[in-house]
Design an enzyme around this catalytic site. Structure first.
Site: not given
Ligand code: MRU
Length: 339
Positions: A44, A232
């Protein structure tokens, strides 16, 4: 708490073990935090940024140097290792930049070490507070009785704070609104099925788990009032990189006349990139696609693609919710006022 600073080590909740087991790890080497980020034990965007900052602090505490120059040189190999873990989340690079700045501003080696620890704690506190504020602002967009579709996991686990998309949902529930959530499972790593449902159940918010491919079915039947996702990295024109599958949801939402909201702290915004085309997209191992929770589901040696994120062009986004305000088209203008 998903990430906790314990003075000379970091305690993390291993997200790969959820929901079956709640396992905490205590890590005192920056290399172990870097591995935990790569392996998605911590994940995240905001949480990656916070963990990255603590990793820099841990690396710094172990550096032996006779001068500031020697210290800063050694610190570079620490920041380089942390920066190479996951390329898409802007929060990680923002955190590293802040840590490097804090190191440069301090005088002696001991001062730098102290400055880095306090900067990491500051980043953690500020990220958590930003998600609380954006959740409060975003909750105004949620009406009583709404069914909200969300993707991936964007709650306290992903942010070490309130959450982004899930924070908005949790805040709306705390305001007394009766809401329901459709959570996509989020193939290949099932952050929605494993983590979002776990967090919503703890928050006592009704949730129905759907596979990613079911979203259009529910939208076309009028069973979704809005879609909220996290981010992200957001480029200067509002184009948004988020978990793979987000773009598909945005196009479907537009086709069905459903508002599509992005919720993210301003630390996710990258004004140095003019559009989403410039956002680096992490490519992960094919095995994450050919295997489903350790069971191989494809013929041996089957090729598989695994981009972890996609980019949703800003024209599909109804509004971007940040801790400094909610912005709409033209995003370029709104965004430059936020930073
Ligand atoms: O691959 P991840 O689990 O880190 O991806 C997370 C996401 O895509 C979330 O939607 C993003 O980081 C926003 S979290 C608050």
């Amino acid at each position: 708490m998903p990430i906790e600073w314990l003075g000379n080590r970091v305690k993390i909740l291993d997200q790969t073990r959820l929901p079956q087991e709640e396992v905490y790890l205590e890590l005192d080497r920056y290399q172990d935090i870097a591995s935990a980020i790569v392996e998605l034990k911590i994940r995240g965007a905001p949480a990656i940024g916070v963990a990255g900052a603590y990793a820099v602090a841990l690396g710094a505490l172990k550096i032996e140097a006779r001068s500031k120059r020697e210290f800063l040189e050694k610190l570079q190999s620490v920041t380089k290792a942390i920066a190479s873990t996951r390329p898409t989340a802007r929060n990680l690079f923002r955190a590293i930049e802040r840590m490097e700045q804090a190191a440069k501003s301090a005088k002696s080696v001991e001062d730098i070490k102290a400055a880095l620890v306090s900067e990491a704690i500051k980043i953690h506190t500020e990220e958590a507070e930003a998600t609380r504020k954006l959740s409060q602002l975003g909750a105004e967009l949620i009406r009583d009785g709404f069914t909200i579709l969300t993707h991936c996991n964007t709650g306290p686990l992903a942010t070490t704070g309130y959450g982004t998309a899930l924070g908005v949902i949790i805040y709306a529930k705390e305001q007394g609104k009766k809401i329901k959530v459709l959570a996509t499972e989020t193939r290949p790593l099932l952050q929605g099925a494993r983590l979002t449902t776990w967090e919503l159940k703890r928050a006592k918010i009704p949730v129905t788990l759907i596979t990613d491919s079911m979203a259009g079915y529910f939208m076309s039947r009028g069973e979704v009032d809005c879609v909220i996702v996290g981010a992200d990295r957001i480029a200067a024109n509002g184009d948004t990189a988020n978990k793979i599958g987000t773009y598909t949801l945005a196009v479907l939402a537009k086709e069905n006349g459903i508002p599509f909201y992005v919720a993210a702290p301003t630390s996710t915004i990258d004004l140095s990139l003019a559009s989403g085309k410039e956002i680096p997209i992490e490519q992960r191992s094919a095995a994450e696609v050919t295997y489903f929770q350790k069971v191989c589901i494809a013929p041996e040696n089957c090729e598989a693609a695994n981009p972890a994120f996609d980019v949703t062009p800003h024209r599909y986004i109804t509004a971007i919710i940040t801790e400094k305000g909610i912005i709409r088209e033209p995003y370029g203008e709104g965004m430059s006022k936020l930073k």
